[in-house]
Scaffold this motif. Structure first.
Motif, PDB file in Angstrom:
ATOM      1  N   ALA A 169       0.817  -1.216   0.000  1.00 53.62           N
ATOM      2  CA  ALA A 169       0.000   0.000   0.000  1.00 53.62           C
ATOM      3  C   ALA A 169       0.851   1.267   0.000  1.00 53.62           C
ATOM      4  O   ALA A 169       0.386   2.323  -0.435  1.00 53.62           O
ATOM      5  N   ALA A 170       2.100   1.172   0.478  1.00 48.72           N
ATOM      6  CA  ALA A 170       2.949   2.362   0.627  1.00 48.72           C
ATOM      7  C   ALA A 170       3.972   2.530  -0.489  1.00 48.72           C
ATOM      8  O   ALA A 170       4.751   3.486  -0.463  1.00 48.72           O
ATOM      9  N   THR A 171       3.985   1.631  -1.446  1.00 53.19           N
ATOM     10  CA  THR A 171       5.004   1.706  -2.501  1.00 53.19           C
ATOM     11  C   THR A 171       4.340   1.861  -3.871  1.00 53.19           C
ATOM     12  O   THR A 171       3.237   1.367  -4.091  1.00 53.19           O
ATOM     13  N   PRO A 172       5.037   2.562  -4.817  1.00 50.28           N
ATOM     14  CA  PRO A 172       6.345   3.216  -4.633  1.00 50.28           C
ATOM     15  C   PRO A 172       6.222   4.477  -3.783  1.00 50.28           C
ATOM     16  O   PRO A 172       5.175   5.108  -3.755  1.00 50.28           O
ATOM     17  N   GLY A 173       7.302   4.821  -3.105  1.00 50.38           N
ATOM     18  CA  GLY A 173       7.286   5.994  -2.253  1.00 50.38           C
ATOM     19  C   GLY A 173       8.534   6.098  -1.406  1.00 50.38           C
ATOM     20  O   GLY A 173       9.413   5.224  -1.459  1.00 50.38           O
ATOM     21  N   PRO A 174       8.648   7.151  -0.584  1.00 45.21           N
ATOM     22  CA  PRO A 174       9.880   7.436   0.164  1.00 45.21           C
ATOM     23  C   PRO A 174       9.987   6.669   1.483  1.00 45.21           C
ATOM     24  O   PRO A 174      10.083   7.246   2.569  1.00 45.21           O
ATOM     25  N   TYR A 175       9.929   5.345   1.394  1.00 46.02           N
ATOM     26  CA  TYR A 175      10.048   4.488   2.567  1.00 46.02           C
ATOM     27  C   TYR A 175      11.157   3.457   2.351  1.00 46.02           C
ATOM     28  O   TYR A 175      11.366   2.978   1.238  1.00 46.02           O
ATOM     29  N   THR A 176      11.819   3.080   3.452  1.00 49.83           N
ATOM     30  CA  THR A 176      12.713   1.926   3.466  1.00 49.83           C
ATOM     31  C   THR A 176      12.181   0.952   4.508  1.00 49.83           C
ATOM     32  O   THR A 176      11.839   1.348   5.625  1.00 49.83           O
ATOM     33  N   GLU A 224      15.056  15.336   2.846  1.00 45.74           N
ATOM     34  CA  GLU A 224      14.695  14.352   3.861  1.00 45.74           C
ATOM     35  C   GLU A 224      14.971  12.950   3.353  1.00 45.74           C
ATOM     36  O   GLU A 224      14.504  12.576   2.267  1.00 45.74           O
ATOM     37  N   PRO A 225      15.694  12.143   4.109  1.00 44.60           N
ATOM     38  CA  PRO A 225      15.840  10.731   3.731  1.00 44.60           C
ATOM     39  C   PRO A 225      14.514   9.996   3.899  1.00 44.60           C
ATOM     40  O   PRO A 225      13.514  10.582   4.348  1.00 44.60           O
ATOM     41  N   THR A 226      14.494   8.736   3.537  1.00 37.01           N
ATOM     42  CA  THR A 226      13.263   7.954   3.635  1.00 37.01           C
ATOM     43  C   THR A 226      12.844   7.761   5.094  1.00 37.01           C
ATOM     44  O   THR A 226      13.655   7.802   6.017  1.00 37.01           O
ATOM     45  N   GLY A 282      11.033  10.283   8.145  1.00 36.98           N
ATOM     46  CA  GLY A 282      11.620  11.058   7.062  1.00 36.98           C
ATOM     47  C   GLY A 282      10.551  11.557   6.123  1.00 36.98           C
ATOM     48  O   GLY A 282       9.505  12.040   6.541  1.00 36.98           O
ATOM     49  N   ALA A 283      10.796  11.380   4.824  1.00 38.55           N
ATOM     50  CA  ALA A 283       9.903  11.948   3.812  1.00 38.55           C
ATOM     51  C   ALA A 283       8.558  11.244   3.732  1.00 38.55           C
ATOM     52  O   ALA A 283       7.570  11.843   3.328  1.00 38.55           O
ATOM     53  N   GLY A 284       8.488   9.976   4.096  1.00 38.88           N
ATOM     54  CA  GLY A 284       7.224   9.238   4.026  1.00 38.88           C
ATOM     55  C   GLY A 284       6.410   9.400   5.284  1.00 38.88           C
ATOM     56  O   GLY A 284       6.951   9.439   6.396  1.00 38.88           O
ATOM     57  N   ASP A 285       5.080   9.472   5.157  1.00 35.43           N
ATOM     58  CA  ASP A 285       4.180   9.602   6.297  1.00 35.43           C
ATOM     59  C   ASP A 285       4.250   8.329   7.165  1.00 35.43           C
ATOM     60  O   ASP A 285       3.930   7.239   6.687  1.00 35.43           O
TER      61      ASP A 285
END
Length: 206
Positions: free
Chosen positions: A91-98, A180-182, A198-201
Motif C-alpha cells: 500500500a505504501a510503494t512506490p514511495g519514500p520508505y525503506t 529528507e531521507p526515507t 523522514g519523507a514518508g508519512d
C-alpha cells in the motif's frame, strides 16, 4: 574525479541512463537522485561497492544497506514477507520508505546485518531512478547520501561532485531534490516499528 552527467528530472534522456547503467555494470559507484534525497548506488554484486559506501559515510558493519527495487516482484525475491507486512508495504510503494526485513538467500551475505540477517528494501518513485532500474534489470545497492558531520543529505549534483566527486565514478544530476531521507520501518520482529521519520508519512505504521 567523477563523470558528471546531467539528466532531466521528469523525462530522463535514454542516452544518459544507458551510460550510467553501463558504468554500474562495470562496477561503478554513482550518486543519483531519488524521491527523498540523493543516494549512493552500485550493483548488488559489486566487489567494492559496499566498502566504498561505508568509507564515504563512515558506516560500521551493523548498518542495514538498502536494496532499491523497480517493483514489488523484485522486492519480494529479496526479503521474507508475512501477509500483514505484504499488505502494508504494498500500500505504501512506490514511495519514500525503506523497510527492514529478514533477507532471503538471494541477498549476498556481505550485505546482511551481521547479527539480525536483515536488509533494507525500497521501491522509489523518482523518474530517474526508476529509469535506471528498468535499464539495469535488477535491484541496486543503495545508501542515503548523508555525509559524516552533516545534518541533512546533499541536495545538488554539483555540490556532491565538489565534495565527494573524488570518491565516485558518476554523479547523475537532475537538479535539486529533497533533503529528507526515507522513513524507515523495521518489520524484522513481525510488527512494524518506525525507526526513522523522514519523507514518508509514518502514520500507517504507528
Amino acid at each position: 574525479m567523477a563523470r558528471f552527467i546531467e539528466v532531466h528530472p521528469v523525462d530522463p534522456q535514454p542516452r544518459a541512463i544507458a551510460q550510467t547503467v553501463a558504468a554500474l555494470r562495470d562496477g561503478a559507484l554513482i550518486a543519483y537522485p531519488t524521491d527523498s534525497c540523493y543516494a549512493l548506488g552500485a550493483r548488488l554484486d559489486s566487489p567494492s561497492g559496499p566498502e566504498r559506501i561505508r568509507e564515504i559515510r563512515h558506516l560500521d558493519a551493523k548498518h542495514d544497506f538498502t536494496l532499491v527495487c523497480s517493483d514489488f516482484h523484485q522486492l519480494g525475491a529479496l526479503v521474507h514477507l508475512d501477509n500483514s507486512a505484504f499488505r502494508a508495504i504494498k500500500a505504501a510503494t512506490p514511495g519514500p520508505y525503506t523497510f527492514i526485513l529478514p533477507a532471503t538467500k538471494e541477498v549476498p551475505r556481505r550485505l546482511h546485518h551481521p547479527k539480525k540477517k536483515t536488509v533494507g528494501v525500497r521501491i522509489p518513485e523518482h523518474p530517474v531512478v526508476r529509469a535506471l532500474l528498468r535499464e539495469l534489470g535488477e535491484p541496486m545497492l543503495s545508501s542515503t547520501l548523508l555525509l559524516p558531520g552533516h545534518d541533512e543529505p546533499l541536495t545538488d549534483g554539483w555540490q556532491i561532485n565538489e565534495e565527494i566527486g573524488h570518491a565516485l565514478d558518476i554523479v547523475l544530476d537532475s537538479g535539486e531534490c529533497g533533503t529528507e531521507p526515507t522513513t524507515v520501518v523495521d518489520f524484522s520482529s513481525g510488527a512494524p516499528e518506525v525507526v526513522r521519520v523522514g519523507a514518508g508519512d509514518p502514520t500507517p505504521f504507528e
